[in-house]
Scaffold this motif. Structure first.
Motif, PDB file in Angstrom:
ATOM      1  N   PHE A   1       0.817  -1.217   0.000  1.00  0.00           N
ATOM      2  CA  PHE A   1       0.000   0.000   0.000  1.00  0.00           C
ATOM      3  C   PHE A   1       0.849   1.264   0.000  1.00  0.00           C
ATOM      4  CE2 PHE A   1      -3.138  -2.971   1.832  1.00  0.00           C
ATOM      5  CZ  PHE A   1      -4.174  -2.743   0.946  1.00  0.00           C
ATOM      6  N   LYS A   2       2.116   1.162   0.315  1.00  0.00           N
ATOM      7  CA  LYS A   2       2.988   2.343   0.428  1.00  0.00           C
ATOM      8  C   LYS A   2       2.978   3.217  -0.821  1.00  0.00           C
ATOM      9  CE  LYS A   2       5.499   1.975   4.400  1.00  0.00           C
ATOM     10  NZ  LYS A   2       4.959   2.730   5.484  1.00  0.00           N
ATOM     11  N   GLY A   3       2.884   2.620  -1.987  1.00  0.00           N
ATOM     12  CA  GLY A   3       2.897   3.399  -3.218  1.00  0.00           C
ATOM     13  C   GLY A   3       1.515   3.738  -3.748  1.00  0.00           C
ATOM     14  N   CYS A   4       0.480   3.318  -3.054  1.00  0.00           N
ATOM     15  CA  CYS A   4      -0.888   3.517  -3.542  1.00  0.00           C
ATOM     16  C   CYS A   4      -1.436   4.886  -3.172  1.00  0.00           C
ATOM     17  CB  CYS A   4      -1.812   2.451  -2.968  1.00  0.00           C
ATOM     18  SG  CYS A   4      -1.456   0.802  -3.549  1.00  0.00           S
ATOM     19  N   GLN A   5      -2.110   5.491  -4.129  1.00  0.00           N
ATOM     20  CA  GLN A   5      -2.811   6.744  -3.857  1.00  0.00           C
ATOM     21  C   GLN A   5      -4.314   6.533  -3.790  1.00  0.00           C
ATOM     22  OE1 GLN A   5      -0.476   9.017  -6.987  1.00  0.00           O
ATOM     23  NE2 GLN A   5      -0.828  10.575  -5.413  1.00  0.00           N
ATOM     24  N   LEU A   6      -4.763   5.343  -4.157  1.00  0.00           N
ATOM     25  CA  LEU A   6      -6.184   5.002  -4.114  1.00  0.00           C
ATOM     26  C   LEU A   6      -6.304   3.620  -3.489  1.00  0.00           C
ATOM     27  CD1 LEU A   6      -9.107   5.643  -4.895  1.00  0.00           C
ATOM     28  CD2 LEU A   6      -8.638   4.650  -7.143  1.00  0.00           C
ATOM     29  N   VAL A   7      -6.955   3.545  -2.336  1.00  0.00           N
ATOM     30  CA  VAL A   7      -7.090   2.290  -1.597  1.00  0.00           C
ATOM     31  C   VAL A   7      -8.576   2.037  -1.350  1.00  0.00           C
ATOM     32  CG1 VAL A   7      -6.557   1.084   0.564  1.00  0.00           C
ATOM     33  CG2 VAL A   7      -4.868   2.644  -0.442  1.00  0.00           C
ATOM     34  N   HIS A   8      -9.032   0.838  -1.665  1.00  0.00           N
ATOM     35  CA  HIS A   8     -10.408   0.424  -1.380  1.00  0.00           C
ATOM     36  C   HIS A   8     -10.367  -0.731  -0.393  1.00  0.00           C
ATOM     37  CE1 HIS A   8     -12.064   2.839  -4.594  1.00  0.00           C
ATOM     38  NE2 HIS A   8     -11.184   2.329  -5.414  1.00  0.00           N
ATOM     39  N   THR A   9     -11.144  -0.635   0.665  1.00  0.00           N
ATOM     40  CA  THR A   9     -11.283  -1.758   1.582  1.00  0.00           C
ATOM     41  C   THR A   9     -12.725  -2.226   1.503  1.00  0.00           C
ATOM     42  OG1 THR A   9     -11.903  -0.421   3.502  1.00  0.00           O
ATOM     43  CG2 THR A   9      -9.558  -0.809   3.163  1.00  0.00           C
ATOM     44  N   LEU A  10     -12.924  -3.506   1.329  1.00  0.00           N
ATOM     45  CA  LEU A  10     -14.256  -4.106   1.269  1.00  0.00           C
ATOM     46  C   LEU A  10     -14.215  -5.325   2.173  1.00  0.00           C
ATOM     47  CD1 LEU A  10     -13.479  -3.324  -2.042  1.00  0.00           C
ATOM     48  CD2 LEU A  10     -15.960  -3.310  -1.845  1.00  0.00           C
ATOM     49  N   THR A  11     -14.534  -5.105   3.435  1.00  0.00           N
ATOM     50  CA  THR A  11     -14.370  -6.181   4.408  1.00  0.00           C
ATOM     51  C   THR A  11     -15.546  -6.225   5.377  1.00  0.00           C
ATOM     52  OG1 THR A  11     -13.328  -4.949   6.201  1.00  0.00           O
ATOM     53  CG2 THR A  11     -11.892  -5.672   4.414  1.00  0.00           C
ATOM     54  N   THR A  12     -15.585  -7.277   6.134  1.00  0.00           N
ATOM     55  CA  THR A  12     -16.512  -7.391   7.250  1.00  0.00           C
ATOM     56  C   THR A  12     -15.719  -7.378   8.561  1.00  0.00           C
ATOM     57  OG1 THR A  12     -16.409  -9.796   7.124  1.00  0.00           O
ATOM     58  CG2 THR A  12     -18.200  -8.709   5.917  1.00  0.00           C
ATOM     59  N   SER A  13     -14.535  -6.825   8.523  1.00  0.00           N
ATOM     60  CA  SER A  13     -13.611  -6.847   9.654  1.00  0.00           C
ATOM     61  C   SER A  13     -14.165  -6.117  10.873  1.00  0.00           C
ATOM     62  CB  SER A  13     -12.286  -6.203   9.240  1.00  0.00           C
ATOM     63  OG  SER A  13     -11.395  -6.199  10.317  1.00  0.00           O
ATOM     64  N   ARG A  14     -13.855  -6.644  12.030  1.00  0.00           N
ATOM     65  CA  ARG A  14     -14.212  -5.999  13.291  1.00  0.00           C
ATOM     66  C   ARG A  14     -12.974  -5.416  13.969  1.00  0.00           C
ATOM     67  NH1 ARG A  14     -19.264  -6.274  14.639  1.00  0.00           N
ATOM     68  NH2 ARG A  14     -20.616  -7.755  13.635  1.00  0.00           N
ATOM     69  N   GLU A  15     -11.842  -5.538  13.316  1.00  0.00           N
ATOM     70  CA  GLU A  15     -10.599  -4.944  13.808  1.00  0.00           C
ATOM     71  C   GLU A  15      -9.963  -4.166  12.668  1.00  0.00           C
ATOM     72  OE1 GLU A  15      -7.870  -7.533  15.749  1.00  0.00           O
ATOM     73  OE2 GLU A  15      -9.469  -8.704  16.681  1.00  0.00           O
ATOM     74  N   PRO A  16      -9.295  -3.055  12.968  1.00  0.00           N
ATOM     75  CA  PRO A  16      -8.655  -2.278  11.901  1.00  0.00           C
ATOM     76  C   PRO A  16      -7.667  -3.137  11.109  1.00  0.00           C
ATOM     77  CG  PRO A  16      -8.602  -1.078  13.962  1.00  0.00           C
ATOM     78  CD  PRO A  16      -9.079  -2.464  14.279  1.00  0.00           C
TER      79      PRO A  16
END
Length: 126
Positions: free
Chosen positions: A23-38
């Motif tokens: 992710f270090k070089g990314c300028q656009l990040v999408h998260t699609l999760t059901t996570s309960r923790e960061p």
């Protein structure tokens, strides 16, 4: 459940901490999760450049994708529904001042005064 032939075209990989450096070089990040923790921490991002994060999937209390320090660093925090974001999204983990800075996308687009002025040489996190 019946398998869909299109499923073979998708490969889902769960990243470990070493892979998160991607992710270090990314300028656009999408998260699609059901996570309960960061799952996304500030250390995973290069905040010396503009970065936009779309965090999708907060449809029940307790779900969380972003560490609160990312929200503290953000220049703009926009959501589709303020009530839902505070009850079920990243806003449920924010303090009162941070919640006050969250703005609905429709409001953001209709009222340009809600957008902080762009500052040259200062990367933005949205």
């Amino acid at each position: 459940m019946k398998s869909n032939p299109l499923d073979a075209q998708w490969r889902i990989t769960v990243a470990d901490d070493d892979a998160m450096d991607a992710f270090k070089g990314c300028q656009l990040v999408h998260t699609l999760t059901t996570s309960r923790e960061p799952i996304l921490l500030a250390k995973h991002l290069d905040l010396s450049q503009d970065v936009h994060i779309s965090a999708v999937g907060a449809d029940s209390p307790g779900k969380c994708k972003l560490r609160s320090c990312i929200l503290k660093c953000a220049d703009i925090i926009a959501c589709d529904s303020l009530v839902q974001t505070i009850e079920r999204g990243e806003g449920q983990f924010c303090n009162q001042m941070q919640c006050a800075s969250i703005v609905e996308i429709g409001t953001l687009l209709a009222k340009s005064d809600k957008i902080p002025p762009y500052q040259a040489n200062k990367p933005r996190l949205t």
